[in-house]
Enzyme design. Structure first.
Site, short mmCIF file in Angstrom:
data_model
loop_
_atom_site.label_atom_id
_atom_site.label_comp_id
_atom_site.label_asym_id
_atom_site.label_seq_id
_atom_site.Cartn_x
_atom_site.Cartn_y
_atom_site.Cartn_z
N SER A 142 -17.46 -67.78 46.08
CA SER A 142 -17.26 -66.36 45.79
C SER A 142 -16.29 -65.76 46.79
CB SER A 142 -18.59 -65.60 45.88
OG SER A 142 -18.38 -64.20 45.83
N TYR A 156 -26.21 -62.88 49.58
CA TYR A 156 -25.32 -63.60 48.68
C TYR A 156 -24.11 -64.16 49.43
CZ TYR A 156 -22.25 -64.47 44.68
OH TYR A 156 -21.39 -65.05 43.76
#
Length: 247
Positions: A142, A156
């Site tokens: 990501s 995250y």
């Protein structure tokens, strides 16, 4: 589309929707025999596999909860046993749990670590037993691993940052076997979890250099390139497909 992956067998975890579905479709269109895993939505996964087969590709959907290491290992070993080989592993399945750090629970941490960190390690560990020279491991990370500009992403971002270390270390370990390991970091991408017409999409798009979201196919194109023979000298690399989000 050129069939540069004819004869190859690929496994895409979390491949029933979003980026995973686009990757599975792209690899199949390039000639690979693709197995995609799903956690709960069998109807959606089967529909994707059916669509790939109608388009002339080869695809199978199998249930495997990426939070369960035994299920992950069984999925990898099952593909190798059923197809007689495994050439490409795409670690795509992910948990996307956000929130203020003081509100995140132990269960949130356990789920995120299990899916985003442990599952790629376990899948890669199982795949190493099967991957031949020329094999590929491609991790999906990501943009938030490099630039967490919004609050609520601490858990995250931490989990996706771990994939940088895994990718670099595995590339060193598997390089002598002619197996490459690379990381693709998507930026804002139009998926169910983060739609391009969502309430925060305009603000998110403004942080990119290009000013808009990616389509899942944009991420799939980068993954597909790394799976081809043309990418044989790329390993341990992080490819940011983020519209300039981290520039």
């Amino acid at each position: 589309m050129e069939n540069t992956l004819d004869g190859k067998v690929a496994l895409v975890t979390g491949g029933s929707r979003g980026i995973g579905a686009a990757v599975a479709s792209r690899l199949a269109a390039m000639g690979a025999d693709v197995t995609l895993t799903y956690r709960s939505d069998r109807e959606r996964a089967d529909a994707l596999a059916d669509r790939i087969r109608r388009d002339g590709g080869r695809a199978t959907a199998v249930r495997a909860d990426s939070a369960d290491p035994a299920a992950v290992t069984a999925a990898v070993d099952g593909v190798a046993a059923d197809r007689g080989r495994l050439d490409i592993l795409v670690n795509n399945a992910g948990a996307f749990l956000l929130g203020p750090v003081e509100q995140l629970t132990a269960a949130d941490v356990e789920q995120t670590v299990a899916v985003n960190i442990r599952a790629p390690f376990v899948a890669s560990q199982a795949a190493v037993r099967h991957l031949p020279a020329g094999g590929r491991i491609i991790n999906i990370g990501s943009n938030m691993a490099e630039r967490a500009i919004f609050p609520g992403f601490s858990l995250y971002s931490m989990s996706k940052t771990a994939l940088i270390g895994l990718t670099k270390a595995l590339s060193r370990e598997l390089g002598p076997r002619a197996v490459t390991v690379n990381l693709v970091n998507p930026g804002p991408t139009d998926t169910d979890a983060n739609p391009a017409d969502g309430p925060n999409a305009e603000a998110i798009s403004a942080f990119t250099a290009l000013g808009h979201y990616a389509a899942p196919a944009d991420i799939a194109a980068a993954v597909a390139f790394l799976a081809t023979p043309e990418a044989r000298y790329i390993t341990g690399a992080t490819l940011n497909v983020d519209g300039g989000f981290t520039s």
